[in-house]
Structure formats: C-alpha cells, structure tokens
Design a protein around this motif. Structure first.
Motif, PDB file in Angstrom:
ATOM      1  N   SER A  34      -3.996 -12.908   1.999  1.00  0.00           N
ATOM      2  CA  SER A  34      -3.143 -12.024   2.778  1.00  0.00           C
ATOM      3  C   SER A  34      -2.728 -10.889   1.855  1.00  0.00           C
ATOM      4  O   SER A  34      -2.742 -11.031   0.634  1.00  0.00           O
ATOM      5  CB  SER A  34      -1.916 -12.759   3.324  1.00  0.00           C
ATOM      6  N   VAL A  35      -2.371  -9.739   2.445  1.00  0.00           N
ATOM      7  CA  VAL A  35      -2.060  -8.553   1.640  1.00  0.00           C
ATOM      8  C   VAL A  35      -0.768  -7.907   2.118  1.00  0.00           C
ATOM      9  O   VAL A  35      -0.599  -7.656   3.319  1.00  0.00           O
ATOM     10  CB  VAL A  35      -3.204  -7.514   1.713  1.00  0.00           C
ATOM     11  N   ASN A  36       0.131  -7.660   1.188  1.00  0.00           N
ATOM     12  CA  ASN A  36       1.384  -6.957   1.494  1.00  0.00           C
ATOM     13  C   ASN A  36       1.411  -5.645   0.725  1.00  0.00           C
ATOM     14  O   ASN A  36       1.077  -5.594  -0.465  1.00  0.00           O
ATOM     15  CB  ASN A  36       2.598  -7.796   1.085  1.00  0.00           C
ATOM     16  N   TYR A  37       1.815  -4.581   1.421  1.00  0.00           N
ATOM     17  CA  TYR A  37       1.939  -3.270   0.776  1.00  0.00           C
ATOM     18  C   TYR A  37       3.361  -2.753   0.930  1.00  0.00           C
ATOM     19  O   TYR A  37       3.949  -2.821   2.017  1.00  0.00           O
ATOM     20  CB  TYR A  37       0.971  -2.263   1.411  1.00  0.00           C
ATOM     21  N   ARG A  38       3.916  -2.234  -0.159  1.00  0.00           N
ATOM     22  CA  ARG A  38       5.232  -1.587  -0.126  1.00  0.00           C
ATOM     23  C   ARG A  38       5.135  -0.281  -0.892  1.00  0.00           C
ATOM     24  O   ARG A  38       4.660  -0.247  -2.030  1.00  0.00           O
ATOM     25  CB  ARG A  38       6.301  -2.482  -0.752  1.00  0.00           C
ATOM     26  N   GLY A  39       5.545   0.798  -0.245  1.00  0.00           N
ATOM     27  CA  GLY A  39       5.501   2.117  -0.871  1.00  0.00           C
ATOM     28  C   GLY A  39       6.180   3.106   0.025  1.00  0.00           C
ATOM     29  O   GLY A  39       7.352   2.959   0.376  1.00  0.00           O
ATOM     30  N   ARG A  40       5.432   4.153   0.437  1.00  0.00           N
ATOM     31  CA  ARG A  40       5.986   5.114   1.384  1.00  0.00           C
ATOM     32  C   ARG A  40       6.249   4.462   2.730  1.00  0.00           C
ATOM     33  O   ARG A  40       7.061   4.938   3.523  1.00  0.00           O
ATOM     34  CB  ARG A  40       5.011   6.286   1.558  1.00  0.00           C
ATOM     35  N   ALA A  41       5.536   3.398   2.989  1.00  0.00           N
ATOM     36  CA  ALA A  41       5.740   2.599   4.202  1.00  0.00           C
ATOM     37  C   ALA A  41       5.540   1.142   3.817  1.00  0.00           C
ATOM     38  O   ALA A  41       5.409   0.806   2.640  1.00  0.00           O
ATOM     39  CB  ALA A  41       4.757   3.029   5.282  1.00  0.00           C
ATOM     40  N   LYS A  42       5.557   0.252   4.805  1.00  0.00           N
ATOM     41  CA  LYS A  42       5.289  -1.158   4.561  1.00  0.00           C
ATOM     42  C   LYS A  42       4.200  -1.612   5.514  1.00  0.00           C
ATOM     43  O   LYS A  42       4.140  -1.188   6.665  1.00  0.00           O
ATOM     44  CB  LYS A  42       6.550  -1.997   4.778  1.00  0.00           C
TER      45      LYS A  42
END
Length: 261
Positions: A34-42
């Motif tokens: 699974s992949v989680n991204y946090r930055g300018r958005a989520k």
C-alpha cells in the motif's frame, strides 16, 4: 545485473535498500503493498501488487500492472528510510523530499522480487516530427519563441544535462529553453536545474522558457511558482505538414517497374 533475489525476507530486502537506495543504482522491488503520500495534498493507494522502481537519479516510481503512467512518483528523493514493522508484519520504505516537503510511504506485506542494476544509456532519442524538429526550427527561426531572440548554442552542456536551446533576448538576458512535446512535472524541475546552473555560470537575470505544443493548468502552476515561462508552439509551424512528410516516404509500389537498386 548486480543482484537478483526472489521472495526475499524483509530483513534481506531492508539491507539491500539501505545499501543501494542512496547510490546510483536502479533498484526494483515487486510485491504486495500500500502507498501513502503526504505533501501538497494527501493520497492513499490500498493494497495491491506493484512494481517500485528507484532510478539512478533518485527518482521513485510506483507502477501497477497496467497503464504506462505510475500510480505515484517522486522526481527526486533527498532521504531514504526503511524499517520493519514487526507488529503489522510489514516492510516500510519511506522516501522524503525537502523542497517541497513530500513523503511517500510504501508498506510491503509481501515481496516477490528485488533486483539491483547499474544501467548505462548514452544514446539520445531523436524522433522526426517531434522535439528535434522544434529544436531545429527555433535555431532557424528564433521568432517562434519571441521577437528579437538570438540563439547562442544548441545542446549546451551543463552539469545538469544538455540545454535544448541557449539564447539571449532583446535585453541581452540569457534564456534557457527546454523543448517538450508532452511536458510534465519532471520537465519543470529539469528546466529549473538548467536555470540554476546558468545562474552559477553567468551573472544577471536568467530566464527559463518551456516550449511545447500543449500545456496543462497544473504544469503552468508549477512554472509560475518557480518564475518560469511557457511559450506555445504550433507543430504545423514547425513541420510544413504531417501529410507531406508521410507522402515523402515512398513505398515499393510508388516506384516504376523498371526501377533498380
């Protein structure tokens, strides 16, 4: 190929990532994650079988089994972190960027394959009817970009790579021009790198222009955030006509029966 490991344990995979992720190696990991991204958005990708690729320039791509576009990616990674989550029985791989601040967290439940390689590719793809024609058109008619532009050099070499077109404008400012048929976020970052390199080499204000036949609002925002410019080029202005190009390529049936090679 440096290493190929099938169905590795988490500990072995952890050691491989720690050894090669921050070095100029291509690292590929196939597995259920699974992949989680946090930055300018989520954003979040639920569990699925994917291919994770860390390229030699530190770019990270997460591909699914279909489509050519990655499901998640980072153009540059500043820091890698990998650990084993004993409680959830997962290998956690984190890639972090500092500017802008971004984090991609990949949680592997199973790893099927790990490969490590150091690839060499010194060739440059040149496709007629595409970017190379725009390069040549700008060299012959700089007014395609703007009035009064003077081309200084094509394919100018810098530590960041080769600038497509290096020029000066009517105010004698240096202009870095990046040509792209289908620009994306990586294109903007590459143009910024070129501008930064030229600023180190020359004094004064350096302009950066992305020259392309089309542009999305998102990429325009990226350009504006960095003080870079966009100029639209019509392919019909670059190539007289796609139809005439096709007609210029004769087939065997176009030749007279008496034709000999």
């Amino acid at each position: 190929m440096e290493r190929i490991v099938q169905n590795p344990e988490f500990e072995e995979t952890k050691q491989i990532i720690e050894e090669y992720a921050s070095r100029k190696y291509t690292l590929q990991i196939n597995g259920l994650c699974s992949v989680n991204y946090r930055g300018r958005a989520k954003s979040k990708l639920d569990r699925g079988e994917r291919i994770v690729i860390k390229k030699q320039d530190s770019a990270l791509l997460v591909h699914g089994p279909e489509n050519y576009q990655p499901k998640n990616w980072q153009p540059e990674v500043d820091r890698w972190n990998v650990q084993i989550d004993e409680e959830n029985e997962e290998l956690v791989m984190e890639s972090k960027r500092t500017s802008p601040e971004e984090l991609v967290e990949i949680r592997f439940e199973r790893i099927d394959l790990v490969t490590v390689d150091q690839l060499v590719d010194k060739s440059e793809l040149k496709i007629r009817g595409h970017e190379v024609d725009i390069h040549e058109a700008v060299e012959e008619e700089p007014e395609i970009v703007e009035d009064g532009l003077k081309v200084v050099e094509r394919e100018k070499e810098t530590p960041a790579g080769f600038i497509d077109v290096f020029a000066r404008d009517t105010e004698d400012k240096y202009v870095v021009i990046e040509v792209k048929r289908n620009p994306d976020y990586n294109t903007v970052l590459q143009l910024q790198r070129y501008v930064d390199e030229i600023e180190e080499e020359f004094s004064g204000k350096i302009r950066g222009i992305l020259l392309a036949p089309k542009m999305t609002d998102k990429i325009l925002d990226y350009l504006e955030d960095r003080g870079l410019e966009f100029v639209e080029v019509e392919m019909e202005d670059v190539i007289a006509s796609y139809e005439s190009l096709n007609q210029s390529q004769k087939g065997l049936s176009d030749f007279d029966p008496s034709y000999e090679t």
